[in-house]
Write an enzyme that holds these catalytic residues in place. Structure first.
Site, mmCIF file in Angstrom:
data_model
loop_
_atom_site.group_PDB
_atom_site.id
_atom_site.type_symbol
_atom_site.label_atom_id
_atom_site.label_comp_id
_atom_site.label_asym_id
_atom_site.label_seq_id
_atom_site.Cartn_x
_atom_site.Cartn_y
_atom_site.Cartn_z
ATOM 1 N N HIS A 147 0.788 -1.236 0.000
ATOM 2 C CA HIS A 147 0.000 0.000 0.000
ATOM 3 C C HIS A 147 0.819 1.284 0.000
ATOM 4 C CE1 HIS A 147 -3.505 2.363 0.232
ATOM 5 N NE2 HIS A 147 -4.200 1.687 1.093
ATOM 6 N N THR B 292 -5.064 10.625 -0.553
ATOM 7 C CA THR B 292 -6.410 10.398 -0.028
ATOM 8 C C THR B 292 -6.764 11.432 1.032
ATOM 9 O OG1 THR B 292 -5.578 8.899 1.689
ATOM 10 C CG2 THR B 292 -6.260 7.906 -0.409
ATOM 11 N N TYR C 50 -14.807 5.893 8.718
ATOM 12 C CA TYR C 50 -13.809 6.369 7.748
ATOM 13 C C TYR C 50 -14.254 5.974 6.355
ATOM 14 C CZ TYR C 50 -9.087 6.722 5.604
ATOM 15 O OH TYR C 50 -8.004 7.039 4.824
#
Length: 761
Positions: free
Chosen positions: A466, A592, A579
């Site tokens: 990630h 993000t 979230y």
């Protein structure tokens, strides 16, 4: 031996008459072709670099400006107001004619460059306009129409992938007042009156001091750095984390939901790898089309998709990105193989790749001691892996083999299991997801930018590290690969890759290791414990989809998020901090931002749905109010007005300055018990799902974020399908992924029933 001879360009023999050189014509041919390919690649990169560098102008516009200036000179008109004459005086030792021509060209070039910078500045100003996002769907104001026309005019020439990078605006730093106000608004539904007053007091104290000090430093960074968030986000959220990245950080992406183009494992791997190489070539040349709607900074993340590895460190990891890697490493039944991807200066054809992978599948050799579970080092805690790497992998065959993995284009696992969606098996999607997310804990290299997994039944998937990028990036590549695999490359009637087979290719090279087993076992046991605790459920919601939701005049994302709030309340009997990931793709190097989906409006709607005394009219009104609120927050997050990245950066500044902040400490310690994300589909529109409804992707998902919470990834597929990927932990008595999936399904149906009842009335 024949293969060994092909690897040598020449042989020599010492004779009484001297040295007799015997050159290998075939190998020299390959060397020549490789050189030609390399120079072609450089030429294309240079050309595309020039095109990108002068965008939104074009190289031909330089010639137009030069001709125009020269024409005015011959007409005895000086458009430079004496500048050309001043340039002449600095060009000695030339004829008058040469001085005039050269000075005119230099002035024209300077004028042309100034014009480019002006166009870029105008384009950046235009791309800073975000009011169009807040307009109602299907409606466009006059100012937005003018804006859109100007953007199209300035970006009329077909842009390359990186053309817009210099024109994208920087991510703005929100004001402290706005961030504090929105934060307090977000936690109001989660706190009672006394708790809220305490939080309000702490927040207001922070706003007075030391927030202004921290804000000044952030402002300074925003002026100096390309993006004031992204580098800190990558470092502190991802690379400094010392916990295992398997499940906790890495995410997965699935194959087509209903279709398996071939059941031959080697053939599917051959086509997919070849499609990835095609994508990489387009990526390296900058020939991919920029992301839709707005020129996206996500193309910045695309650069690190291939040839990239996360390298473990004692205190922090780092991301290693290389160029022009010409091999990949394959893992099968505990053995590692190095496979060259080029032959004679070109990519291997799918049929050639199939041959190579089939050779690996047919290899009956056993793993070397310690080799079977070696990848589990990347699945365990980071510090033991970093220490083992320093101790056992810095010399000899271990160093050479590890270097082959870390410098590979990507990592491929030829899995010995069969997975995929089976309508007859309710658990099939769950097992498929768990296999992609963690596998056996030792058959994926979790540090590689991505691991391609090809199952023995031909199904495929990807596990992605990630830190280097977010899910839309891998989704962009994945859509290209699936479309190319099925609709361009295709398979023979027997399921093999199309094309001739070149049996003269050298076989894959088996990597060699000398590893003590004890360094692996502890990492494997930790990873195994994490994997066994993952409770996963895949839910295909096909009662309705985006098409029907739009008829309700509601944002599909807002509809689903309110469904999740209703489902969570029914599941746990309480609300929680929620979230939702949003992209800041309209800013340079943006990644993000968080949308806090649990709001006063959404909780009021959920309570109304659970109260039989509320009439339909009130429930619908509360739904629309909550949906509008959610959509507005999502838009604010997209346009740089989110709160969580700002609070995160303020916290980092506080730590660097050594100033303790009770407010920031509390904010950053709050658990996200419901973590959600929408995986984008149809970014490239390469597959017409109206014409080929079976060729839809199943999306992907991630592990649970909180020990007692849920992770939910949802994918809006076409007009009539929504897939939910739900994760939690078996160790938590409060969660059950299957139960939560059933609650989501019922919540979606109950919200839809509101509109059904309204239509009947």
């Amino acid at each position: 031996m024949a293969e060994a001879h092909q690897a040598v360009a020449f042989q020599f023999t010492v004779t009484p008459d001297g040295i007799d050189l015997q050159l290998s014509r075939e190998v020299l041919k390959h060397i020549y072709l490789s050189g030609v390919t390399s120079w072609k690649k450089r030429a294309i990169r240079f050309k595309n670099g020039v095109l990108t560098g002068v965008y939104p102008a074009s190289p031909s516009s330089w010639l137009i400006v030069v001709i125009a200036i020269m024409s005015t000179m011959y007409a005895r008109i000086d458009p430079s107001r004496g500048m050309i004459d001043r340039i002449k005086t600095s060009l000695p030792f030339m004829t008058v004619q040469t001085q005039m021509v050269l000075s005119a060209i230099l002035f024209a070039t300077g004028l042309w460059l100034s014009f480019i910078f002006l166009l870029r500045y105008i384009l950046k100003a235009l791309l800073s306009y975000h009011s169009w996002i807040f307009e109602s769907h299907g409606k466009m104001s006059f100012s937005t129409k003018i804006w859109l026309s100007l953007v199209k005019l300035l970006s009329g020439r077909r842009p390359l992938l990186y053309s817009f990078q210099a024109s994208l605006p920087r991510l703005p730093v929100p004001s402290i007042d706005d961030t504090i106000r929105r934060y307090l608004e977000s936690v109001r539904p989660l706190l009672d009156d006394e708790q809220y007053k305490q939080m309000e007091t702490v927040a207001n104290d922070f706003k007075k001091d030391p927030a202004p000090k921290f804000q000044k430093h952030l402002k300074l960074k925003s002026w100096w750095a390309t993006n004031y968030v992204s580098d800190w986000w990558e470092e502190y959220i991802y690379l400094r984390g010392r916990d295992p990245i398997m499940v906790n950080s890495n995410f997965y992406t699935m194959d087509l939901l209903y279709v398996i183009p071939t059941h031959r494992q080697a053939a599917r791997a051959g086509n997919v790898v070849h499609a990835m190489l095609q994508y990489r070539r387009k990526l390296e040349r900058g020939e991919l089309t920029p992301f839709p709607i707005m020129p996206s900074v996500l193309s910045c993340q695309l650069r690190r998709m291939f040839n990239t590895t996360r390298i473990p460190g004692i205190e922090t990891d780092f991301v290693q990105h290389l160029k022009d890697r010409k091999h990949l490493v394959v893992y099968h039944r505990g053995r590692f193989f190095k496979v060259w991807l080029y032959y004679g200066g070109r990519h291997l054809w799918p049929s050639e790749l199939e041959l190579q992978f089939q050779r690996i599948l047919d290899d009956k050799s056993e793993p070397q001691p310690g080799e079977l579970k070696l990848p589990s080092l990347t699945a365990g805690n980071r510090v033991p892996w970093a220490r083992a790497r320093l101790k056992y992998f810095t010399e000899g065959i271990n160093q050479a083999s590890l270097e082959a993995i870390e410098t590979a284009a990507f990592f491929l696992t030829l899995d010995d299991e069969a997975h995929g969606y089976d309508p007859e098996n309710i658990r099939s999607l769950d097992l498929y997801a768990k296999s992609l997310l963690h596998g056996k804990c030792y058959d994926r290299w979790f540090d590689k930018s991505f691991t391609l997994i090809v199952y023995k039944n031909g199904k495929i998937g990807v596990n992605t590290e990630h830190s280097w990028a977010d899910s839309p990036i891998i989704g962009h590549m994945w859509e290209y690969v699936l479309a190319t695999d099925c609709f361009q490359l295709g398979y023979t009637a027997e399921g093999h890759c199309k094309g001739d087979i070149n049996k003269s290719l050298a076989s894959p090279t088996k990597l060699q290791w000398d590893i003590p087993k004890e360094i692996i076992e502890s990492s494997y046991m930790i990873a195994k414990g994490i994997a066994n605790d993952v409770d996963f459920h895949g839910c295909l919601f096909n009662e309705f989809g985006k098409g029907l939701i739009k008829k309700c005049r509601t944002s599909p994302d807002a509809f689903i998020q309110l469904g999740l709030q209703l489902a969570h309340y029914r599941d746990k009997g309480e609300f929680c901090l929620t979230y939702e990931s949003s992209m800041t793709r309209m800013f340079r190097e943006g990644r993000t931002e968080t949308v806090r989906s649990c709001t006063c409006e959404s909780t009021a709607f959920v309570r109304a749905m659970e109260d039989e005394n509320h009439c339909l009219k009130i429930q619908l009104a509360l739904f629309k109010k909550a949906a509008d609120k959610h959509q507005n927050m999502y838009r604010l997050a997209m346009t740089g007005a989110g709160i969580d990245r700002h609070l995160f950066c303020l916290y980092i500044v506080s730590k660097v300055m050594g100033i303790d902040s009770p407010f920031l400490k509390q904010v950053l310690s709050e658990p996200w018990r419901l973590s959600t994300s929408q995986t984008p589909q149809q970014q490239l529109n390469l597959i017409d799902i109206q014409k080929f409804p079976k060729y839809v992707g199943a999306g992907g998902g991630f592990g649970p974020v909180a020990d007692d919470g849920y992770g939910v990834s949802y994918i809006i597929v076409g007009e009539n399908l929504i897939t939910f990927h739900i994760s939690s932990k078996f160790s938590s008595p409060e969660t059950d992924s299957f139960r939560f999936g059933q609650n989501i399904r019922q919540a979606m149906l109950d919200i839809r029933a509101l509109f059904n009842l309204k239509e009947k009335m």
